[in-house]
Motif scaffolding. Structure first.
Motif, PDB file in Angstrom:
ATOM      1  N   THR A   5       0.818  -1.224   0.000  1.00  0.00           N
ATOM      2  CA  THR A   5       0.000   0.000   0.000  1.00  0.00           C
ATOM      3  C   THR A   5       0.847   1.267   0.000  1.00  0.00           C
ATOM      4  N   TYR A   6       2.151   1.103  -0.044  1.00  0.00           N
ATOM      5  CA  TYR A   6       3.026   2.280  -0.042  1.00  0.00           C
ATOM      6  C   TYR A   6       2.776   3.114  -1.299  1.00  0.00           C
ATOM      7  N   PRO A   7       2.654   4.452  -1.170  1.00  0.00           N
ATOM      8  CA  PRO A   7       2.366   5.304  -2.340  1.00  0.00           C
ATOM      9  C   PRO A   7       3.610   5.538  -3.201  1.00  0.00           C
ATOM     10  N   ILE A   8       3.950   4.544  -3.995  1.00  0.00           N
ATOM     11  CA  ILE A   8       5.154   4.651  -4.825  1.00  0.00           C
ATOM     12  C   ILE A   8       5.069   5.831  -5.804  1.00  0.00           C
ATOM     13  N   PRO A   9       3.912   6.095  -6.434  1.00  0.00           N
ATOM     14  CA  PRO A   9       3.839   7.257  -7.337  1.00  0.00           C
ATOM     15  C   PRO A   9       4.210   8.565  -6.642  1.00  0.00           C
ATOM     16  N   ASN A  10       3.805   8.714  -5.386  1.00  0.00           N
ATOM     17  CA  ASN A  10       4.167   9.920  -4.644  1.00  0.00           C
ATOM     18  C   ASN A  10       5.667   9.962  -4.368  1.00  0.00           C
ATOM     19  N   LYS A  11       6.221   8.804  -4.082  1.00  0.00           N
ATOM     20  CA  LYS A  11       7.656   8.721  -3.806  1.00  0.00           C
ATOM     21  C   LYS A  11       8.473   9.147  -5.022  1.00  0.00           C
ATOM     22  N   LEU A  12       7.996   8.793  -6.207  1.00  0.00           N
ATOM     23  CA  LEU A  12       8.751   9.092  -7.425  1.00  0.00           C
ATOM     24  C   LEU A  12       8.233  10.327  -8.165  1.00  0.00           C
ATOM     25  N   ALA A  13       7.331  11.064  -7.541  1.00  0.00           N
ATOM     26  CA  ALA A  13       6.806  12.276  -8.185  1.00  0.00           C
ATOM     27  C   ALA A  13       7.925  13.253  -8.489  1.00  0.00           C
ATOM     28  N   ASN A  14       7.870  13.856  -9.668  1.00  0.00           N
ATOM     29  CA  ASN A  14       8.851  14.859 -10.098  1.00  0.00           C
ATOM     30  C   ASN A  14      10.271  14.297 -10.206  1.00  0.00           C
ATOM     31  N   THR A  15      10.367  12.991 -10.443  1.00  0.00           N
ATOM     32  CA  THR A  15      11.671  12.374 -10.676  1.00  0.00           C
ATOM     33  C   THR A  15      11.647  11.672 -12.030  1.00  0.00           C
ATOM     34  N   SER A  16      12.800  11.344 -12.521  1.00  0.00           N
ATOM     35  CA  SER A  16      12.906  10.621 -13.787  1.00  0.00           C
ATOM     36  C   SER A  16      14.091   9.676 -13.713  1.00  0.00           C
ATOM     37  N   ASN A  17      14.238   8.889 -14.756  1.00  0.00           N
ATOM     38  CA  ASN A  17      15.343   7.935 -14.832  1.00  0.00           C
ATOM     39  C   ASN A  17      15.302   6.957 -13.657  1.00  0.00           C
ATOM     40  N   ASN A  18      14.107   6.409 -13.425  1.00  0.00           N
ATOM     41  CA  ASN A  18      13.876   5.504 -12.296  1.00  0.00           C
ATOM     42  C   ASN A  18      13.696   4.062 -12.758  1.00  0.00           C
ATOM     43  N   ALA A  19      13.871   3.136 -11.818  1.00  0.00           N
ATOM     44  CA  ALA A  19      13.590   1.723 -12.077  1.00  0.00           C
ATOM     45  C   ALA A  19      12.926   1.115 -10.850  1.00  0.00           C
ATOM     46  N   ILE A  20      11.944   0.273 -11.105  1.00  0.00           N
ATOM     47  CA  ILE A  20      11.321  -0.522 -10.038  1.00  0.00           C
ATOM     48  C   ILE A  20      11.610  -1.979 -10.342  1.00  0.00           C
ATOM     49  N   ILE A  21      12.317  -2.643  -9.447  1.00  0.00           N
ATOM     50  CA  ILE A  21      12.601  -4.066  -9.598  1.00  0.00           C
ATOM     51  C   ILE A  21      11.601  -4.829  -8.751  1.00  0.00           C
ATOM     52  N   CYS A  22      10.737  -5.593  -9.389  1.00  0.00           N
ATOM     53  CA  CYS A  22       9.685  -6.315  -8.678  1.00  0.00           C
ATOM     54  C   CYS A  22      10.041  -7.797  -8.556  1.00  0.00           C
ATOM     55  N   PHE A  23      10.000  -8.292  -7.347  1.00  0.00           N
ATOM     56  CA  PHE A  23      10.278  -9.699  -7.069  1.00  0.00           C
ATOM     57  C   PHE A  23       8.965 -10.427  -6.810  1.00  0.00           C
ATOM     58  N   SER A  24       8.719 -11.507  -7.553  1.00  0.00           N
ATOM     59  CA  SER A  24       7.505 -12.302  -7.356  1.00  0.00           C
ATOM     60  C   SER A  24       7.700 -13.680  -7.964  1.00  0.00           C
ATOM     61  N   VAL A  25       7.511 -14.721  -7.174  1.00  0.00           N
ATOM     62  CA  VAL A  25       7.658 -16.080  -7.702  1.00  0.00           C
ATOM     63  C   VAL A  25       6.577 -16.370  -8.739  1.00  0.00           C
ATOM     64  N   SER A  26       5.335 -16.078  -8.395  1.00  0.00           N
ATOM     65  CA  SER A  26       4.226 -16.381  -9.304  1.00  0.00           C
ATOM     66  C   SER A  26       4.081 -15.358 -10.414  1.00  0.00           C
ATOM     67  N   GLY A  27       4.450 -14.119 -10.135  1.00  0.00           N
ATOM     68  CA  GLY A  27       4.244 -13.046 -11.101  1.00  0.00           C
ATOM     69  C   GLY A  27       2.785 -12.650 -11.225  1.00  0.00           C
ATOM     70  N   GLU A  28       1.956 -13.131 -10.305  1.00  0.00           N
ATOM     71  CA  GLU A  28       0.518 -12.866 -10.381  1.00  0.00           C
ATOM     72  C   GLU A  28      -0.039 -12.280  -9.076  1.00  0.00           C
ATOM     73  N   THR A  29       0.806 -11.802  -8.203  1.00  0.00           N
ATOM     74  CA  THR A  29       0.335 -11.262  -6.928  1.00  0.00           C
ATOM     75  C   THR A  29      -0.469  -9.994  -7.165  1.00  0.00           C
ATOM     76  N   PRO A  30      -1.767  -9.991  -6.830  1.00  0.00           N
ATOM     77  CA  PRO A  30      -2.621  -8.834  -7.136  1.00  0.00           C
ATOM     78  C   PRO A  30      -2.112  -7.518  -6.559  1.00  0.00           C
ATOM     79  N   GLU A  31      -1.599  -7.559  -5.335  1.00  0.00           N
ATOM     80  CA  GLU A  31      -1.130  -6.325  -4.695  1.00  0.00           C
ATOM     81  C   GLU A  31       0.059  -5.727  -5.447  1.00  0.00           C
TER      82      GLU A  31
END
Length: 243
Positions: free
Chosen positions: A144-170
């Motif tokens: 539930t962390y507001p990632i869009p707010n964290k990265l607001a007004n920034t560029s050249n970013n990357a989000i590395i997502c870890f998931s075994v199933s790749g289907e976690t709704p959250e």
């Protein structure tokens, strides 16, 4: 000492441990040996062997040998407990993929690692490794962390997502704002190349790992392949930072 059903390790002397190691390492031979044979090969006395046998709970030498004969060889590894992984768990071009991702991350200004549950621990580990070598990295393990707010007004970013199933709704919901985002690229490390999260990503690093759960919620899926990939990425980034 569970092999003999004996758990009071502190009561065993150095001589006892010498006998124990010899017996467990030569189980198939010991069942045909006499007391003096074991003593000679273990470099101890006959009386030391008998004291050991009585100490671990056997009334006689024949009872001790009968137990060994009926017990599977503990030197074998029927469950392959330490054979965690090999290259067959990854795509043939995994090294090339990791190199491309490491090059991309090296140029990023902000890196967020994202995961929940057990994958969250790996996300935190990866973020710490990258921070250790000088990259601006943050781990987010709260869906539930507001990632869009964290990265607001920034560029050249990357989000590395870890998931075994790749289907976690959250995780999918958390990544949605960044699909086709020009300022933030999604990188997935997942056990399912065809998963939703993988298809949402600019770069998808996959491995083969079946999702394993107990009572639906308790995840026992191995995270070792994900750790391998994270280690490979950070290793390449570290090498580049030294050039």
């Amino acid at each position: 000492m569970a092999y003999f059903g004996f758990k009071n390790l502190s009561s065993l002397s150095n001589v006892d441990m010498t006998i124990y190691r010899y017996v467990t390492q030569h189980q198939e031979q010991v069942v045909y040996m006499r007391v003096r044979d074991i003593a000679k090969n273990a470099h101890v006395s006959n009386s030391s062997v008998m004291r050991f046998i009585h100490k671990i709970g056997f009334s006689s030498f024949p009872a001790f040998k009968a137990y060994i004969k009926s017990t599977p060889n503990i030197q074998e590894s029927p469950t392959n407990s330490f054979h965690f992984i090999n290259k067959s768990r990854f795509p043939d071009d995994i090294e090339e993929q990791v190199t491309v991702v490491a090059d991309f991350l090296f140029q990023c200004d902000n890196i967020i690692t994202f995961g929940i549950g057990n994958s969250g621990f790996i996300a935190a580990y990866a973020a710490r490794k990258m921070a250790n070598i000088g990259f601006n990295t943050m781990a987010i393990t709260d869906s539930t962390y507001p990632i869009p707010n964290k990265l607001a007004n920034t560029s050249n970013n990357a989000i590395i997502c870890f998931s075994v199933s790749g289907e976690t709704p959250e995780l999918i919901e958390g990544l949605n704002p960044f699909v086709n985002n020009q300022d933030t690229a999604i990188i997935s490390i997942t056990g399912n190349k065809m998963s939703t999260i993988s298809r949402m990503s600019k770069f998808s690093l996959s491995y083969q790992e079946p999702e394993t759960r107990i009572n639906k919620f308790y995840d026992l899926s191995s995270q070792i392949p994900a750790v391998y990939i994270a280690e490979a990425i950070t290793s390449l980034m570290e090498k580049q930072s030294k050039l």
